[in-house]
Scaffold this motif. Structure first.
Motif, PDB file in Angstrom:
ATOM      1  N   ALA A  22       0.843  -1.212   0.000  1.00  4.66           N
ATOM      2  CA  ALA A  22       0.000   0.000   0.000  1.00  4.66           C
ATOM      3  C   ALA A  22       0.873   1.256   0.000  1.00  4.66           C
ATOM      4  CB  ALA A  22      -0.928  -0.006   1.212  1.00  4.66           C
ATOM      5  N   TRP A  23       1.957   1.232   0.767  1.00  8.93           N
ATOM      6  CA  TRP A  23       2.874   2.377   0.801  1.00  8.93           C
ATOM      7  C   TRP A  23       3.487   2.607  -0.582  1.00  8.93           C
ATOM      8  CZ3 TRP A  23       8.216   1.969  -0.090  1.00  8.93           C
ATOM      9  CH2 TRP A  23       8.920   3.171   0.044  1.00  8.93           C
ATOM     10  N   ARG A  25       2.340   1.594  -3.506  1.00  5.50           N
ATOM     11  CA  ARG A  25       1.277   1.996  -4.435  1.00  5.50           C
ATOM     12  C   ARG A  25       0.989   3.490  -4.278  1.00  5.50           C
ATOM     13  NH1 ARG A  25      -3.103  -0.384  -7.164  1.00  5.50           N
ATOM     14  NH2 ARG A  25      -2.574  -2.444  -6.382  1.00  5.50           N
ATOM     15  N   SER A  26       0.982   3.997  -3.050  1.00  6.05           N
ATOM     16  CA  SER A  26       0.674   5.413  -2.799  1.00  6.05           C
ATOM     17  C   SER A  26       1.734   6.347  -3.392  1.00  6.05           C
ATOM     18  CB  SER A  26       0.536   5.678  -1.301  1.00  6.05           C
ATOM     19  OG  SER A  26       1.797   5.648  -0.655  1.00  6.05           O
ATOM     20  N   GLN A  27       2.925   5.823  -3.653  1.00  7.51           N
ATOM     21  CA  GLN A  27       3.994   6.626  -4.242  1.00  7.51           C
ATOM     22  C   GLN A  27       3.711   6.957  -5.712  1.00  7.51           C
ATOM     23  OE1 GLN A  27       6.860   7.493  -2.243  1.00  7.51           O
ATOM     24  NE2 GLN A  27       5.422   6.721  -0.731  1.00  7.51           N
ATOM     25  N   GLY A  28       2.957   6.080  -6.406  1.00  5.23           N
ATOM     26  CA  GLY A  28       2.615   6.307  -7.805  1.00  5.23           C
ATOM     27  C   GLY A  28       3.824   6.338  -8.724  1.00  5.23           C
ATOM     28  N   TYR A  40      -2.036   1.973 -12.111  1.00  9.37           N
ATOM     29  CA  TYR A  40      -2.319   1.325 -10.833  1.00  9.37           C
ATOM     30  C   TYR A  40      -3.765   0.846 -10.715  1.00  9.37           C
ATOM     31  CZ  TYR A  40       2.270   2.648  -9.125  1.00  9.37           C
ATOM     32  OH  TYR A  40       3.632   2.749  -8.953  1.00  9.37           O
TER      33      TYR A  40
END
Length: 103
Positions: A22-23, A25-28, A40
């Motif tokens: 999740a971390w 993924r949040s970076q994009g 994503y």
């Protein structure tokens, strides 16, 4: 769990791995292998979907839970790479062109 998952550090701490995923993924971030953007929103299993990739492969002692050892990758790029190390190849050495005679 299947036989392949028993003893695999990726599965031994599912909550920590989900949090790491999740971390990341949040970076994009773009794919660290090919450099192209990652969509994503694609479902898992799609060749261009997001996967967590270990920079130093787990099979070579890398940690699947260390933030400094993971990066975002396309599924297909990650599969093609396998467990090879990135960036450890010797640089290409230019080979001089040999000619048969002087003009």
């Amino acid at each position: 769990m299947s036989g392949a998952e028993v003893g695999n550090p990726r599965y031994s701490n599912g909550a920590a791995r989900r949090k790491l995923r999740a971390w990341l993924r949040s970076q994009g971030r773009p794919c660290h292998i090919c450099g192209q953007p990652i969509d994503y929103s694609l479902p898992a299993g799609d060749p261009l979907s997001f996967e967590v990739d270990e920079i130093v492969p787990v099979s070579k002692g890398g940690s699947p839970l260390d933030r400094s050892n993971v990066d975002a990758a396309h599924r297909i790029c990650n599969q093609r790479r396998g467990n090879r190390d990135l960036g450890l190849k010797a640089p290409a050495i230019p080979v001089p062109v040999m000619t048969s005679r002087r003009w």
